[in-house]
Design a protein around this motif. Structure first.
Motif, short mmCIF file in Angstrom:
data_model
loop_
_atom_site.label_atom_id
_atom_site.label_comp_id
_atom_site.label_asym_id
_atom_site.label_seq_id
_atom_site.Cartn_x
_atom_site.Cartn_y
_atom_site.Cartn_z
N PRO A 104 -7.46 -5.11 17.07
CA PRO A 104 -8.35 -5.15 15.91
C PRO A 104 -7.67 -4.85 14.57
O PRO A 104 -6.62 -4.23 14.54
N THR A 137 -16.62 -1.03 17.42
CA THR A 137 -16.20 -0.07 16.40
C THR A 137 -15.36 -0.80 15.35
O THR A 137 -14.85 -1.89 15.62
N GLU A 184 2.79 3.74 8.97
CA GLU A 184 1.39 3.37 8.84
C GLU A 184 0.47 4.60 8.88
O GLU A 184 0.86 5.66 9.36
N LYS A 232 -5.75 4.41 23.24
CA LYS A 232 -7.10 4.00 22.82
C LYS A 232 -7.07 3.03 21.65
O LYS A 232 -8.02 2.28 21.44
N PRO A 235 -5.83 -0.27 20.55
CA PRO A 235 -5.21 -1.37 21.30
C PRO A 235 -3.79 -1.68 20.84
O PRO A 235 -2.91 -1.98 21.66
N THR A 262 0.89 -1.16 0.00
CA THR A 262 0.00 0.00 0.00
C THR A 262 0.93 1.22 0.00
O THR A 262 2.15 1.05 0.06
N LEU A 293 -5.54 8.61 17.10
CA LEU A 293 -5.09 7.47 17.90
C LEU A 293 -3.71 6.99 17.47
O LEU A 293 -3.05 6.26 18.19
N THR A 295 1.45 3.17 2.39
CA THR A 295 2.08 3.36 3.71
C THR A 295 3.10 2.26 3.99
O THR A 295 4.29 2.49 4.02
O1 TXA Z 1 -1.23 2.08 6.96
C1 TXA Z 1 -1.89 1.22 7.57
O2 TXA Z 1 -2.84 1.52 8.30
C2 TXA Z 1 -1.48 -0.26 7.37
C3 TXA Z 1 -1.73 -0.63 5.91
C4 TXA Z 1 -1.49 -2.08 5.64
O3 TXA Z 1 -3.01 -0.24 5.51
N1 TXA Z 1 -2.18 -1.09 8.29
C5 TXA Z 1 -1.89 -1.12 9.62
O4 TXA Z 1 -2.62 -2.05 10.37
O5 TXA Z 1 -1.06 -0.41 10.13
P1 TXA Z 1 -2.17 -2.54 11.81
O6 TXA Z 1 -3.09 -3.67 12.12
O7 TXA Z 1 -0.74 -2.83 11.83
O8 TXA Z 1 -2.53 -1.37 12.75
C6 TXA Z 1 -3.88 -1.11 13.05
C7 TXA Z 1 -4.00 -0.23 14.27
C8 TXA Z 1 -3.71 -0.98 15.54
O9 TXA Z 1 -2.98 -0.13 16.41
C9 TXA Z 1 -5.10 -1.23 16.08
O10 TXA Z 1 -5.13 -1.38 17.47
C10 TXA Z 1 -5.87 -0.01 15.60
O11 TXA Z 1 -5.35 0.20 14.32
N2 TXA Z 1 -7.32 -0.25 15.49
C11 TXA Z 1 -7.94 -1.06 14.60
N3 TXA Z 1 -9.27 -1.08 14.83
C12 TXA Z 1 -9.50 -0.24 15.86
C13 TXA Z 1 -10.66 0.18 16.57
N4 TXA Z 1 -11.87 -0.27 16.26
N5 TXA Z 1 -10.52 1.06 17.58
C14 TXA Z 1 -9.27 1.55 17.92
N6 TXA Z 1 -8.13 1.18 17.28
C15 TXA Z 1 -8.24 0.30 16.28
#
Ligand code: TXA
Ligand code: MG
Length: 356
Positions: free
Chosen positions: A64, A118, A181, A228, A230, A34, A195, A36
């Motif tokens: 999540p 959420t 990210e 906030k 996780p 992507t 966040l 990022t």
């Molecule tokens: O740039 C990005 O966002 C990349 C690319 C692949 O799109 N994805 C990414 O995903 O960084 P990940 O899983 O590494 O990080 C997701 C973050 C985590 O810190 C997670 O806790 C938070 O997003 N998150 C996801 N759903 C959430 C929710 N419902 N409420 C609060 N935080 C949430």
């Protein structure tokens, strides 16, 4: 016994993207670039597929996933409420490196949201990411494609290091552009809140919707804070070596790092230094790597995670890094660097945390 999967590694072209779509629709896992970082994709609406992501990454199940879409109209099926502020932000920054948190609809399984009511949603701009999401059915959960706790991947080879034999396919689309990210903004409550800082800065968000708070827990040592998002509470991006950030006036920082490297070398340690194009020639010892140029802060963001991985490979015992409070992306860069360093900072000048 651990289940070994044959991982297809392919250059991202029309045929491999079609194959990626089939794998995703069958509930498999595909890593793709992507703008990022590289993401590890699975069908976001299939709880079993999402569960495979947690297993492959070794990710805690309460952390999540972000659901990736390619069009605004696809949002309505997965969320139950969209605030006017969210509309403004989507209009301005989608497609792009911004994730929004909404109240979820019943369509999104709790296996994708880590049990939360959420859901995080992002619309990437990268053409390969967009093609993969469309080919895979339109709703693709994708965390960063690294083993949990390691630096996020900015090249396909980083994904291979961590996930080969654990996922079905890796699509190589070259080095990513941004390297950190996405910015995460919670728009599920009345007061929007950042966040996770990213390329889209607090100032850019403010220009569109007025004052936006930042989760104060992000600024504290993660062992003491309760952020906030996780995922922000885990020790993250951590290199294997002990990393310390040295901040202060440039000439003092260089002199202090030179002394520290000499001390380390005398003690028989292998020491790495994270420098810039402007300063790399001023260090006298240690393994010096330039992260990028202070005149081009995007180059610093893009190379941060890669440099941490490079030092892991070189098996250094310690790393000293300059601080990068650059004007636009400094908040995001320092957030990741501070986490990688476990908040160990040597402050020179007025505020003296540690004497050198
Ligand atoms: O740039 C990005 O966002 C990349 C690319 C692949 O799109 N994805 C990414 O995903 O960084 P990940 O899983 O590494 O990080 C997701 C973050 C985590 O810190 C997670 O806790 C938070 O997003 N998150 C996801 N759903 C959430 C929710 N419902 N409420 C609060 N935080 C949430
Ligand atoms: Mg991640």
């Amino acid at each position: 016994m651990e289940n070994i999967i044959y991982t297809i590694c392919a250059k991202a072209d029309e045929a491999s993207i079609r194959q990626a779509g089939q794998i995703l629709k069958r509930g498999g896992l595909v890593a793709f670039p992507t703008e990022t970082v590289y993401g590890l994709g699975a069908d976001a609406l299939n709880e079993d597929a999402a569960a495979k992501i947690y297993a492959a990454k070794g990710r805690p199940s309460d952390n999540p996933l972000i659901v990736h879409i390619t069009e605004r109209k696809m949002l309505d099926a997965i969320v139950s409420e969209v605030s006017p502020q969210a509309e403004l932000l989507m209009e301005k920054f989608w497609p792009g490196p911004m994730t929004l948190i909404f109240k979820k609809s019943d369509l999104v399984p709790y296996g994708t949201t880590g049990g939360l009511d959420t859901v995080a949603v992002r619309m990437p701009s990268h053409p390969i990411a967009r093609a993969v999401i469309d080919a895979g059915g339109g709703y693709i959960a994708a965390p960063s494609a690294n083993t949990s706790g390691r630096p996020s991947p900015t090249k396909a080879s980083h994904v291979e290091e961590d996930l080969c034999g654990k996922i079905d396919m890796i699509l190589d689309g070259g080095e990513v552009d941004i390297g950190l990210e996405s910015t995460i903004v919670d728009v599920s409550t009345d007061q929007p809140m950042i966040l996770r800082p990213g390329y889209i800065s607090q100032a850019m968000l403010k220009e569109v919707i007025g004052p936006v708070e930042i989760d104060r827990a992000l600024l504290l040592d993660s062992s003491k804070a309760h952020p906030k998002a996780p995922g922000m509470k885990y020790k993250h991006y951590a290199p294997k070596a002990d990393l310390k950030i040295v901040e202060g006036r440039e000439d003092e920082v260089i002199a202090a790092i030179n002394r520290l490297v000499e001390q380390g070398n005398k003690a028989g340690e292998k020491v790495g230094v994270i420098a810039t194009e402007e300063t790399k020639g001023l260090y006298e010892g240690g393994i010096v790597k330039s992260i990028g140029s202070r005149k081009d802060e995007l180059s610093i963001a893009r190379h941060l995670f890669g440099i941490l991985r490079d030092f892991d490979e070189l098996k250094v015992d310690r790393i000293y890094s300059e601080a990068f409070d650059t004007p636009r992306m400094g908040q995001a860069i320092m957030n990741r660097l501070m986490k990688a360093a476990g908040h160990q900072v040597i402050s020179l000048g007025e505020k003296k945390d540690e004497k050198v």
